[in-house]
Scaffold this motif. Sequence first.
Motif, PDB file in Angstrom:
ATOM      1  N   PRO A 242       9.266  15.811   7.940  1.00  0.00           N
ATOM      2  CA  PRO A 242      10.622  15.698   7.544  1.00  0.00           C
ATOM      3  C   PRO A 242      11.065  14.348   8.096  1.00  0.00           C
ATOM      4  CG  PRO A 242      10.364  17.268   9.142  1.00  0.00           C
ATOM      5  CD  PRO A 242       8.888  17.063   8.700  1.00  0.00           C
ATOM      6  N   PHE A 243      11.900  13.525   7.243  1.00  0.00           N
ATOM      7  CA  PHE A 243      12.262  12.205   7.520  1.00  0.00           C
ATOM      8  C   PHE A 243      13.801  12.064   7.507  1.00  0.00           C
ATOM      9  CE2 PHE A 243      12.997   7.676   7.374  1.00  0.00           C
ATOM     10  CZ  PHE A 243      12.122   7.212   8.062  1.00  0.00           C
ATOM     11  N   GLY A 244      14.521  11.804   8.521  1.00  0.00           N
ATOM     12  CA  GLY A 244      15.860  11.577   8.296  1.00  0.00           C
ATOM     13  C   GLY A 244      16.401  11.428   9.724  1.00  0.00           C
TER      14      GLY A 244
ATOM     15  N   PHE B 209      20.178   7.612  -1.135  1.00  0.00           N
ATOM     16  CA  PHE B 209      20.748   6.083  -0.693  1.00  0.00           C
ATOM     17  C   PHE B 209      20.084   5.935   0.772  1.00  0.00           C
ATOM     18  CE2 PHE B 209      23.584   3.967   2.220  1.00  0.00           C
ATOM     19  CZ  PHE B 209      23.793   2.688   1.527  1.00  0.00           C
ATOM     20  N   THR B 210      19.524   4.902   0.727  1.00  0.00           N
ATOM     21  CA  THR B 210      19.331   4.316   2.435  1.00  0.00           C
ATOM     22  C   THR B 210      19.882   2.922   2.466  1.00  0.00           C
ATOM     23  OG1 THR B 210      16.740   5.443   2.235  1.00  0.00           O
ATOM     24  CG2 THR B 210      17.292   3.520   3.697  1.00  0.00           C
ATOM     25  N   GLY B 211      20.485   3.053   3.622  1.00  0.00           N
ATOM     26  CA  GLY B 211      21.063   1.724   4.129  1.00  0.00           C
ATOM     27  C   GLY B 211      22.257   2.091   5.021  1.00  0.00           C
TER      28      GLY B 211
ATOM     29  N   LEU C 141       8.630  -0.030  -0.580  1.00  0.00           N
ATOM     30  CA  LEU C 141       8.328   0.882   0.015  1.00  0.00           C
ATOM     31  C   LEU C 141       9.464   2.282  -0.270  1.00  0.00           C
ATOM     32  CD1 LEU C 141       7.028   1.255   3.737  1.00  0.00           C
ATOM     33  CD2 LEU C 141       8.639   2.739   2.891  1.00  0.00           C
ATOM     34  N   LEU C 142      10.569   1.587   0.088  1.00  0.00           N
ATOM     35  CA  LEU C 142      11.870   2.857   0.075  1.00  0.00           C
ATOM     36  C   LEU C 142      12.224   3.070  -1.479  1.00  0.00           C
ATOM     37  CD1 LEU C 142      13.757   1.862   3.223  1.00  0.00           C
ATOM     38  CD2 LEU C 142      12.480   3.695   2.775  1.00  0.00           C
ATOM     39  N   LEU C 143      12.059   2.044  -2.275  1.00  0.00           N
ATOM     40  CA  LEU C 143      12.244   2.439  -3.854  1.00  0.00           C
ATOM     41  C   LEU C 143      11.278   3.462  -4.321  1.00  0.00           C
ATOM     42  CD1 LEU C 143      13.226   1.233  -6.749  1.00  0.00           C
ATOM     43  CD2 LEU C 143      11.172   0.287  -6.849  1.00  0.00           C
TER      44      LEU C 143
ATOM     45  N   PRO D  48       0.932  -1.273   0.024  1.00  0.00           N
ATOM     46  CA  PRO D  48      -0.076   0.076  -0.167  1.00  0.00           C
ATOM     47  C   PRO D  48       0.768   1.211   0.050  1.00  0.00           C
ATOM     48  CG  PRO D  48      -0.885  -1.459   1.702  1.00  0.00           C
ATOM     49  CD  PRO D  48       0.437  -1.965   1.096  1.00  0.00           C
ATOM     50  N   ARG D  49       1.963   1.299   0.819  1.00  0.00           N
ATOM     51  CA  ARG D  49       2.912   2.440   0.783  1.00  0.00           C
ATOM     52  C   ARG D  49       3.553   2.687  -0.747  1.00  0.00           C
ATOM     53  NH1 ARG D  49       5.756   5.145   4.798  1.00  0.00           N
ATOM     54  NH2 ARG D  49       6.991   6.124   2.776  1.00  0.00           N
ATOM     55  N   GLY D  50       3.769   1.790  -1.180  1.00  0.00           N
ATOM     56  CA  GLY D  50       4.132   1.842  -2.851  1.00  0.00           C
ATOM     57  C   GLY D  50       3.322   2.739  -3.515  1.00  0.00           C
TER      58      GLY D  50
HETATM   59  O1  6OD Z   1       8.465   5.289   5.932  1.00  0.00           O
HETATM   60  C1  6OD Z   1       9.312   5.733   5.351  1.00  0.00           C
HETATM   61  O2  6OD Z   1       9.021   6.893   4.759  1.00  0.00           O
HETATM   62  C2  6OD Z   1      10.702   5.395   5.490  1.00  0.00           C
HETATM   63  N1  6OD Z   1      11.614   6.413   4.762  1.00  0.00           N
HETATM   64  C3  6OD Z   1      11.183   4.396   6.079  1.00  0.00           C
HETATM   65  C4  6OD Z   1      12.402   4.096   6.245  1.00  0.00           C
HETATM   66  C5  6OD Z   1      12.898   2.986   6.925  1.00  0.00           C
HETATM   67  C6  6OD Z   1      14.104   2.439   6.977  1.00  0.00           C
HETATM   68  O3  6OD Z   1      14.528   1.433   7.186  1.00  0.00           O
END
Ligand code: 6OD
Length: 505
Positions: free
Chosen positions: A470-472, A245-247, A175-177, A121-123
Amino acid sequence: MNHKTGAFIFSLNVSCVKKYQLFIDGHFKEGKNKESFPDIDPATGKTIAEVSLASDKDVDQAVQSAKQSLKGPWGKMQIQNRLDLLRKIGDRIQERFQDFLNAEISDTGKPITLAQKIDIPRGAANFKIFADLARNLPAEIYETQTEDGSRALNYESRVPLGVVAIISPWNLPFLLLTWKVAPALACGNAVVVKPSSETPGTATLLAEIMNEVGVPPGVYNVIHGQGSTVGEVLIQHPEISGITFTGESGTGAKIMEKAAPNLKKLSFELGGKNPAIIFADSDFEKAVEGTARSVFMNTGQVCLCTERVYVERKIFEKFIESLKQKAEELKPGDPFNVKTTLGPLISEKQREKVLSYYKMAVEEGSEVITGGGIPDLPPPFHQGAFVEPTIWIGLKETARVIKEEIFGPVCHIQPFDSEEEAVAMANNSSYGLAAAVWTNDLNKAHYISSQLETGITWVNSWYLRDLRTPFGGMKKSGIGREGGKYSLQFYSEIRNICIKLSMEY
Ligand code: 6OD
């Protein structure tokens, strides 16, 4: 094989194995070197797909096709039409929900109830929400008085960054892609995506949707391979304008170093060692329930997951007992069974890493409240990368298992006697991504939140998302913020245009 799709089925030994191809310039194709690597189902250890490996030439072709698309219909498209296409992508994901669900679960082993509720759903939501946000992004205007008495108008105007490299992780692959692709496309960029080599499925499937809804060729490209080879070629490509990048924090540092000579714009969501602070005045059941979720969801493989739990001494023993019960209620096993609540880790390699921390915690002197090993599962899941949910107590705050990110279903619980002590322990970390605070005292909640060195604090909840926020993270947990206007700012260049108006005006 259906040439409109990236996946076809062939038989390897006895089981059916899919093939995930590269997607470049609107076409699915093999890598130029005709090499491939296996995609392993972590719940069973079996190969479920062969994945085409991108060569340096394929990476270059993907970047060139992205660049070309910016000069073609995509670059010239009216913003309303572009955003309508994004909405269609979201709709199509919902129509093909089951395909995405199967691909995501097969790649990660995550329980179907979780992927159904959150990941897929988030995608779809990512595309729809960023389409709406980009439509409504305000621009600032300043009227400036000049020395000669005339005036000037300053206004901001946004243009796409160009070609954006998206390096997405294996824990929440879809979700993260889409969290990155959607705002990047909303801003008019073209993207080259390198999903984690552990989870190539949903990124490839999304390519089918791009063609189905009519996204022009070259706007969305997918290359497959390891970060240390294919990823490195991508981030060093001179035609890339930005990298998201997320990781892991260590990988983030390496990307930064490699990207430095070309001065790329960067956005990093990195690791965490997230604290939860539980006060005696909280709603006890909700705090236990929420903490269990924050420690064990997705087998602890979310950058936001809690690994350090601080509990007011008055309720310490009771809390340990209740969290232990929650951990022991988790059911590992077949991810497609709705009763399963705990998936495997992403790979055997990741399991070795997590088990090494389980061993280290014992060597460091912890008392193991529950877990610490591998669950006993029937075939074929006995070959999966499962570990037991684990809780420790009794360690000094200097212990390595309290300092280092483990990324598994595990936490250490520490008692505290005062707000100051809780805050000091929570902040004593090189990471600063997220925290959860559980209390019914509003003033305390506000005070503690203001003291925490984290990019995100949840009070009486965890992972409650509003995509506009804001997320980070702070410290080693990241650089920059994504979400809402922060994503749109990252994925665009802002220009100031200053028009001096004539004196007579
Ligand atoms: O839910 C989000 O928008 C998000 N960026 C989650 C990140 C999770 C990292 O593992």
